[in-house]
Design a protein around this motif. Structure first.
Motif, PDB file in Angstrom:
ATOM      1  N   LYS A   1       0.833  -1.197   0.000  1.00 16.05           N
ATOM      2  CA  LYS A   1       0.000   0.000   0.000  1.00 16.05           C
ATOM      3  C   LYS A   1       0.873   1.254   0.000  1.00 16.05           C
ATOM      4  CE  LYS A   1      -3.374  -2.599   2.619  1.00 16.05           C
ATOM      5  NZ  LYS A   1      -4.738  -2.438   2.249  1.00 16.05           N
ATOM      6  N   ASP A   2       0.296   2.358  -0.460  1.00 12.93           N
ATOM      7  CA  ASP A   2       1.025   3.631  -0.451  1.00 12.93           C
ATOM      8  C   ASP A   2       0.838   4.350   0.878  1.00 12.93           C
ATOM      9  OD1 ASP A   2      -1.510   4.809  -0.532  1.00 12.93           O
ATOM     10  OD2 ASP A   2      -1.282   5.592  -2.562  1.00 12.93           O
ATOM     11  N   GLU A   3       1.332   5.581   0.955  1.00 15.47           N
ATOM     12  CA  GLU A   3       1.265   6.364   2.196  1.00 15.47           C
ATOM     13  C   GLU A   3      -0.167   6.597   2.661  1.00 15.47           C
ATOM     14  OE1 GLU A   3       2.710   7.382  -0.656  1.00 15.47           O
ATOM     15  OE2 GLU A   3       4.698   8.183  -0.275  1.00 15.47           O
ATOM     16  N   ASN A   4      -1.112   6.601   1.712  1.00 15.10           N
ATOM     17  CA  ASN A   4      -2.522   6.844   2.028  1.00 15.10           C
ATOM     18  C   ASN A   4      -3.307   5.550   2.231  1.00 15.10           C
ATOM     19  OD1 ASN A   4      -2.156   9.684   1.720  1.00 15.10           O
ATOM     20  ND2 ASN A   4      -2.170   9.355  -0.493  1.00 15.10           N
ATOM     21  N   ASN A   5      -2.588   4.443   2.388  1.00 21.11           N
ATOM     22  CA  ASN A   5      -3.181   3.126   2.601  1.00 21.11           C
ATOM     23  C   ASN A   5      -3.964   2.609   1.381  1.00 21.11           C
ATOM     24  OD1 ASN A   5      -3.043   1.056   4.479  1.00 21.11           O
ATOM     25  ND2 ASN A   5      -5.148   1.404   5.146  1.00 21.11           N
ATOM     26  N   LYS A   6      -3.637   3.138   0.209  1.00 19.40           N
ATOM     27  CA  LYS A   6      -4.267   2.677  -1.029  1.00 19.40           C
ATOM     28  C   LYS A   6      -3.531   1.437  -1.514  1.00 19.40           C
ATOM     29  CE  LYS A   6      -5.709   4.310  -5.557  1.00 19.40           C
ATOM     30  NZ  LYS A   6      -5.678   5.447  -6.479  1.00 19.40           N
TER      31      LYS A   6
END
Length: 169
Positions: free
Chosen positions: A151-156
């Motif tokens: 996941k990315d920094e935004n939890n995507k």
């Protein structure tokens, strides 16, 4: 006369198949040829909703599924993916061992994978990352799967794949 017609249709069909094959090969760029070769060498996996295309998966000491993983060991996982030019530089891993009715979280390092750990690399026009997964000594000795989400920094959820495994002593 009927035999001649069937023979003619077979020749026409072969010509069309060969022509289509040549046309598809000439459309491939060197980068796409490289990705195609990598995908053929990749360990088989099931994509479970990746935003980015996973081109290659390698699990250390595993050449076929189910991957045999020994309890109380550390296994390196390497993934090559296309980030569509988005410059991915951070991945937070959520990895779970899945056995029939049991899901348990796996220990990953480095986590997160970011610029401080040299675990995300640029490879041609793609990205590659590696991480080590710890095969906990309390895991049951049985077949299951490893479910990996990055996941990315935004939890995507950017990358998601599942691989059959067998835990051994």
């Amino acid at each position: 006369m009927r035999g001649f017609f069937v023979y003619y249709l077979k020749i026409l069909w072969a010509f069309l198949v060969i022509n289509e094959s040549i046309a598809s090969v000439t459309k491939l760029s060197p980068e796409n040829v490289y990705k195609k070769i990598l995908s053929l060498r990749s360990l088989p996996f099931e994509d479970c909703g990746s935003l980015y295309n996973v081109n290659y998966l390698n699990i250390e000491s595993c050449s076929k599924v189910p991957c045999s993983m020994t309890r109380n060991s550390t296994v390196k996982v390497t993934v090559l993916f296309d980030d569509n030019g988005n410059g991915v530089s951070f991945l937070k891993h959520e990895v779970r061992w899945v056995f029939t009715y049991l899901k348990t979280k796996a220990a990953i390092s480095p986590d997160p994978c970011d610029g401080d750990h040299n675990c995300i690399l640029n490879v041609n026009e793609s990205k590659s990352y590696w991480a080590n997964i710890y095969v906990n000594p309390t895991l049951p000795v049985m077949r299951g799967s490893m479910l990996w989400e990055a996941k990315d920094e935004n939890n995507k959820n950017l990358i998601c794949f599942e691989v059959p495994v067998v835990i051994t002593e």
